[in-house]
Write a protein that holds these residues in place. Structure first.
Motif, PDB file in Angstrom:
ATOM      1  N   MET A  31      25.601  29.331  49.766  1.00 60.45           N
ATOM      2  CA  MET A  31      26.876  28.962  49.154  1.00 60.45           C
ATOM      3  C   MET A  31      27.111  29.812  47.903  1.00 60.45           C
ATOM      4  O   MET A  31      26.233  29.954  47.062  1.00 60.45           O
ATOM      5  N   LYS A  32      28.301  30.374  47.799  1.00 65.14           N
ATOM      6  CA  LYS A  32      28.604  31.239  46.670  1.00 65.14           C
ATOM      7  C   LYS A  32      28.735  30.431  45.384  1.00 65.14           C
ATOM      8  O   LYS A  32      29.272  29.328  45.387  1.00 65.14           O
ATOM      9  N   LYS A  33      28.270  31.021  44.271  1.00 60.57           N
ATOM     10  CA  LYS A  33      28.481  30.422  42.964  1.00 60.57           C
ATOM     11  C   LYS A  33      29.954  30.580  42.571  1.00 60.57           C
ATOM     12  O   LYS A  33      30.623  31.535  42.967  1.00 60.57           O
ATOM     13  N   LYS A  34      30.432  29.622  41.768  1.00 61.94           N
ATOM     14  CA  LYS A  34      31.846  29.641  41.370  1.00 61.94           C
ATOM     15  C   LYS A  34      32.008  30.360  40.036  1.00 61.94           C
ATOM     16  O   LYS A  34      31.439  29.956  39.017  1.00 61.94           O
ATOM     17  N   LEU A  35      32.790  31.441  40.054  1.00 66.24           N
ATOM     18  CA  LEU A  35      33.137  32.210  38.864  1.00 66.24           C
ATOM     19  C   LEU A  35      34.588  31.920  38.516  1.00 66.24           C
ATOM     20  O   LEU A  35      35.491  32.216  39.299  1.00 66.24           O
ATOM     21  N   VAL A  36      34.806  31.341  37.345  1.00 67.78           N
ATOM     22  CA  VAL A  36      36.163  31.063  36.872  1.00 67.78           C
ATOM     23  C   VAL A  36      36.478  32.029  35.737  1.00 67.78           C
ATOM     24  O   VAL A  36      35.673  32.197  34.813  1.00 67.78           O
ATOM     25  N   VAL A  37      37.626  32.676  35.823  1.00 64.59           N
ATOM     26  CA  VAL A  37      37.997  33.723  34.868  1.00 64.59           C
ATOM     27  C   VAL A  37      39.318  33.360  34.207  1.00 64.59           C
ATOM     28  O   VAL A  37      40.330  33.160  34.881  1.00 64.59           O
ATOM     29  N   LEU A  38      39.305  33.257  32.883  1.00 62.96           N
ATOM     30  CA  LEU A  38      40.530  33.048  32.104  1.00 62.96           C
ATOM     31  C   LEU A  38      40.996  34.402  31.590  1.00 62.96           C
ATOM     32  O   LEU A  38      40.283  35.060  30.844  1.00 62.96           O
ATOM     33  N   THR A  39      42.181  34.830  32.000  1.00 62.11           N
ATOM     34  CA  THR A  39      42.685  36.134  31.564  1.00 62.11           C
ATOM     35  C   THR A  39      43.942  35.971  30.717  1.00 62.11           C
ATOM     36  O   THR A  39      44.711  35.020  30.865  1.00 62.11           O
ATOM     37  N   GLY A  40      44.127  36.959  29.820  1.00 59.69           N
ATOM     38  CA  GLY A  40      45.299  36.983  28.955  1.00 59.69           C
ATOM     39  C   GLY A  40      45.927  38.355  28.920  1.00 59.69           C
ATOM     40  O   GLY A  40      45.623  39.229  29.743  1.00 59.69           O
ATOM     41  N   ALA A  41      46.770  38.564  27.943  1.00 61.85           N
ATOM     42  CA  ALA A  41      47.604  39.767  27.871  1.00 61.85           C
ATOM     43  C   ALA A  41      46.799  41.061  27.864  1.00 61.85           C
ATOM     44  O   ALA A  41      47.268  42.100  28.322  1.00 61.85           O
ATOM     45  N   GLY A  42      45.559  41.001  27.340  1.00 60.08           N
ATOM     46  CA  GLY A  42      44.764  42.222  27.218  1.00 60.08           C
ATOM     47  C   GLY A  42      44.503  42.931  28.532  1.00 60.08           C
ATOM     48  O   GLY A  42      44.446  44.164  28.575  1.00 60.08           O
ATOM     49  N   ILE A  43      44.362  42.174  29.622  1.00 57.17           N
ATOM     50  CA  ILE A  43      44.074  42.840  30.899  1.00 57.17           C
ATOM     51  C   ILE A  43      45.325  43.497  31.469  1.00 57.17           C
ATOM     52  O   ILE A  43      45.259  44.575  32.068  1.00 57.17           O
ATOM     53  N   SER A  44      46.503  42.892  31.245  1.00 59.02           N
ATOM     54  CA  SER A  44      47.739  43.490  31.747  1.00 59.02           C
ATOM     55  C   SER A  44      48.234  44.619  30.854  1.00 59.02           C
ATOM     56  O   SER A  44      48.938  45.517  31.313  1.00 59.02           O
ATOM     57  N   ALA A  45      47.856  44.577  29.571  1.00 65.58           N
ATOM     58  CA  ALA A  45      48.281  45.638  28.649  1.00 65.58           C
ATOM     59  C   ALA A  45      47.810  47.007  29.123  1.00 65.58           C
ATOM     60  O   ALA A  45      48.492  48.014  28.925  1.00 65.58           O
ATOM     61  N   GLU A  46      46.640  47.034  29.774  1.00 62.50           N
ATOM     62  CA  GLU A  46      46.112  48.313  30.263  1.00 62.50           C
ATOM     63  C   GLU A  46      46.911  48.860  31.448  1.00 62.50           C
ATOM     64  O   GLU A  46      46.764  50.022  31.812  1.00 62.50           O
ATOM     65  N   SER A  47      47.758  48.010  32.031  1.00 57.82           N
ATOM     66  CA  SER A  47      48.663  48.483  33.086  1.00 57.82           C
ATOM     67  C   SER A  47      50.010  48.902  32.524  1.00 57.82           C
ATOM     68  O   SER A  47      50.863  49.393  33.254  1.00 57.82           O
ATOM     69  N   GLY A  48      50.219  48.663  31.216  1.00 56.53           N
ATOM     70  CA  GLY A  48      51.463  49.075  30.579  1.00 56.53           C
ATOM     71  C   GLY A  48      52.419  47.945  30.264  1.00 56.53           C
ATOM     72  O   GLY A  48      53.570  48.195  29.899  1.00 56.53           O
ATOM     73  N   ILE A  49      51.965  46.708  30.411  1.00 53.88           N
ATOM     74  CA  ILE A  49      52.809  45.566  30.079  1.00 53.88           C
ATOM     75  C   ILE A  49      52.573  45.184  28.630  1.00 53.88           C
ATOM     76  O   ILE A  49      51.449  44.886  28.233  1.00 53.88           O
ATOM     77  N   LYS A  50      53.635  45.179  27.841  1.00 56.42           N
ATOM     78  CA  LYS A  50      53.497  44.909  26.411  1.00 56.42           C
ATOM     79  C   LYS A  50      53.428  43.411  26.145  1.00 56.42           C
ATOM     80  O   LYS A  50      53.902  42.599  26.924  1.00 56.42           O
ATOM     81  N   PRO A  76      48.331  47.212  39.232  1.00 57.96           N
ATOM     82  CA  PRO A  76      47.070  46.619  38.774  1.00 57.96           C
ATOM     83  C   PRO A  76      46.108  47.704  38.325  1.00 57.96           C
ATOM     84  O   PRO A  76      46.118  48.823  38.868  1.00 57.96           O
ATOM     85  N   ASN A  77      45.287  47.399  37.331  1.00 55.82           N
ATOM     86  CA  ASN A  77      44.303  48.373  36.866  1.00 55.82           C
ATOM     87  C   ASN A  77      42.916  48.020  37.388  1.00 55.82           C
ATOM     88  O   ASN A  77      42.744  47.043  38.135  1.00 55.82           O
ATOM     89  N   ILE A  78      41.930  48.807  37.005  1.00 58.84           N
ATOM     90  CA  ILE A  78      40.587  48.634  37.540  1.00 58.84           C
ATOM     91  C   ILE A  78      40.022  47.254  37.192  1.00 58.84           C
ATOM     92  O   ILE A  78      39.227  46.680  37.943  1.00 58.84           O
ATOM     93  N   GLY A  79      40.445  46.688  36.055  1.00 59.71           N
ATOM     94  CA  GLY A  79      39.995  45.347  35.694  1.00 59.71           C
ATOM     95  C   GLY A  79      40.442  44.314  36.710  1.00 59.71           C
ATOM     96  O   GLY A  79      39.642  43.483  37.173  1.00 59.71           O
TER      97      GLY A  79
END
Length: 230
Positions: free
Chosen positions: A1-20, A66-69
């Motif tokens: 059974m796979k372990k559960k990874l929960v990820v909280l993301t914010g503006a920083g990950i989208s900023a690298e795609s060019g979203i201000k 989408p970026n590499i992140g």
């Protein structure tokens, strides 16, 4: 059974795609005071301005990728049961291939009735004054504005409570209630905190790994660390 990874993301990950993000420049978001374009009061005062603002954001979203992140988080589904809880209103996680995405603050590519928050439509193009629901009520952006309730919060809490690993990426941990999700993790849940300028997390009882990098670089490191701690 796979372990559960929960990820909280914010503006920083989208900023690298060019979203201000409005936090980049003294409370201005793309040249507008956030109180004028991201509050119920702003909507009542000048709905045409608000509609135009989000129309431009919707058009901007179509120009970025989408970026590499984003992509690595989607790839982690090969090894983990991954749930993304995002403060972002873009669809970059979905376009990168993530299967389970909860949007705390709404979605730019959806609209809803101004009178019935449960009447929600997919919406790709401009939303104009005069676009109405079946009862004749004006449609508005499906965005959680400042001062409004966060409908997806209970779902996000339930997901967080089940996490084996919890990662925080590209968010300042200053925006509530999202920042409070970390308090709902189990005591033994490892926290991975990715931020180029990490802050002290008060009253944290969990094992903590700080990765002081921008989102895309930090997600690469996260992937390697999770390999050694499956």
């Amino acid at each position: 059974m796979k372990k559960k990874l929960v990820v909280l993301t914010g503006a920083g990950i989208s900023a690298e795609s060019g979203i201000k993000t409005f936090r980049d420049s003294d409370g201005l978001w793309e040249g507008h005071n956030v109180m004028d374009v991201a509050t119920p009061e702003g909507w009542r005062k000048n709905p045409t301005l608000v509609l135009d603002f989000y129309n431009k954001r919707r058009q901007q979203l179509k120009q970025v990728q989408p970026n590499i992140g984003h992509q690595i988080l989607a790839e982690l589904e090969n090894n983990f049961d991954v749930y993304i809880i995002t403060q972002n209103v873009d669809d970059l996680h979905e376009r990168a291939g993530s299967s389970n995405v909860t949007h705390l603050h709404g979605e730019l590519l959806k609209v809803r009735s101004s009178k019935n928050e449960n009447y929600i439509l997919d919406w790709q193009d401009d939303l104009n004054f005069g676009d109405v629901d079946q009862q004749g009520n004006q449609l508005r952006p499906h965005i959680v504005w400042f001062g409004e309730q966060v409908p997806a919060l209970e779902e996000a809490i339930e997901i967080t409570e089940q996490a084996d690993y919890f990662a925080v990426i590209g968010t300042s941990l200053q925006v509530y209630p999202a920042a409070g999700l970390i308090d709902f993790t189990k005591k033994q849940t490892s926290i991975y905190y990715i931020d180029p300028k990490p802050i002290q997390i008060p009253n944290l009882r969990n094992p903590l790994v700080v990765i002081p990098n921008i989102a895309s670089e930090g997600v690469r490191i996260l992937k390697e660390k999770l390999k050694t701690n499956p």
